[in-house]
Motif scaffolding. Structure first.
Motif, mmCIF file in Angstrom:
data_model
loop_
_atom_site.group_PDB
_atom_site.id
_atom_site.type_symbol
_atom_site.label_atom_id
_atom_site.label_comp_id
_atom_site.label_asym_id
_atom_site.label_seq_id
_atom_site.Cartn_x
_atom_site.Cartn_y
_atom_site.Cartn_z
ATOM 1 N N SER A 31 -30.541 -87.723 -25.374
ATOM 2 C CA SER A 31 -30.597 -86.495 -26.173
ATOM 3 C C SER A 31 -32.033 -86.034 -26.431
ATOM 4 O O SER A 31 -32.250 -85.018 -27.085
ATOM 5 N N GLY A 80 -20.032 -91.090 -26.684
ATOM 6 C CA GLY A 80 -20.747 -90.407 -27.751
ATOM 7 C C GLY A 80 -20.681 -91.166 -29.057
ATOM 8 O O GLY A 80 -20.127 -92.259 -29.141
ATOM 9 N N THR A 97 -23.103 -86.667 -31.210
ATOM 10 C CA THR A 97 -23.884 -86.619 -29.979
ATOM 11 C C THR A 97 -23.022 -87.146 -28.845
ATOM 12 O O THR A 97 -22.371 -88.187 -28.984
ATOM 13 N N LEU A 98 -23.029 -86.422 -27.744
ATOM 14 C CA LEU A 98 -22.310 -86.832 -26.545
ATOM 15 C C LEU A 98 -23.291 -87.021 -25.401
ATOM 16 O O LEU A 98 -24.303 -86.308 -25.325
ATOM 17 N N GLN A 103 -20.451 -83.819 -21.897
ATOM 18 C CA GLN A 103 -20.410 -82.528 -22.597
ATOM 19 C C GLN A 103 -19.616 -81.507 -21.787
ATOM 20 O O GLN A 103 -19.583 -81.555 -20.561
ATOM 21 N N GLY A 108 -15.967 -82.929 -27.692
ATOM 22 C CA GLY A 108 -16.412 -82.331 -28.948
ATOM 23 C C GLY A 108 -15.279 -81.599 -29.643
ATOM 24 O O GLY A 108 -15.090 -81.736 -30.861
ATOM 25 N N ALA A 137 -23.185 -75.714 -28.697
ATOM 26 C CA ALA A 137 -22.520 -76.235 -29.896
ATOM 27 C C ALA A 137 -22.186 -75.096 -30.863
ATOM 28 O O ALA A 137 -21.100 -75.083 -31.452
#
Length: 163
Positions: A31, A80, A97-98, A103, A108, A137
């Motif tokens: 990340s 994640g 967080t993935l 993603q 999510g 996001a």
């Protein structure tokens, strides 16, 4: 625990597990593209990332001592992390967080839908913060019914309430 749609699952993070520790380190590293692109020696960058991760984790634990630290899994494989602070009237997503490769594949959405169902069953709200630059996001949160609840120069605060 928060119920997710298949193939996703949540489990408690095991601080004594070497594999959970290694996964969270790799996740945090993935990340931090901003630091990975620095013009510096690789060892320095790795030390900086490790230090940043320790400070993040310490800050989360200090600010949210009751938070649950969870691993997000897909078909049993970690993809994640979720840190959520439970409360009677509100749930706070402290961090989600993935891995980059996970993603955009529904994880999510599944996690947030599970949290929304949990909050709705308790007539609680769900809140989180999102960096202004995290457009993907922000689109997800808007699609799931989150509304603005304040902002600062770095993040916008969002809130969701059951209809």
């Amino acid at each position: 625990m928060y119920s997710l749609s298949s193939p996703f699952n949540l489990r408690e993070f095991d601080a004594d597990s070497a594999s959970d520790q290694a996964f969270v380190r790799a996740l945090y590293r993935s990340s931090r593209g901003d630091l990975l692109q620095m013009q510096a020696e690789a060892d320095f960058i790795e030390q900086l990332i490790a230090m940043q991760q320790r400070m993040h984790d310490q800050g989360y634990r200090q600010s949210y001592p009751q938070a649950r630290h969870l691993v997000i899994e897909r078909d049993g494989a970690p993809i994640g992390r979720l840190i959520v602070n439970p409360g009677e009237q509100a749930l706070r997503v402290v961090d989600i967080t993935l891995l980059p490769q996970a993603q955009g594949q529904g994880a999510g959405s599944a996690v947030l839908a599970g949290l929304q169902a949990h909050a709705a069953a308790r007539q609680a709200t769900l809140s989180l913060g999102v960096n202004h630059g995290n457009l993907a996001a922000r689109r997800l949160y808007a699609r799931l019914g989150f509304v603005a609840d304040g902002e600062d120069p770095i993040q916008q605060q969002l809130r969701w309430s059951a209809p």
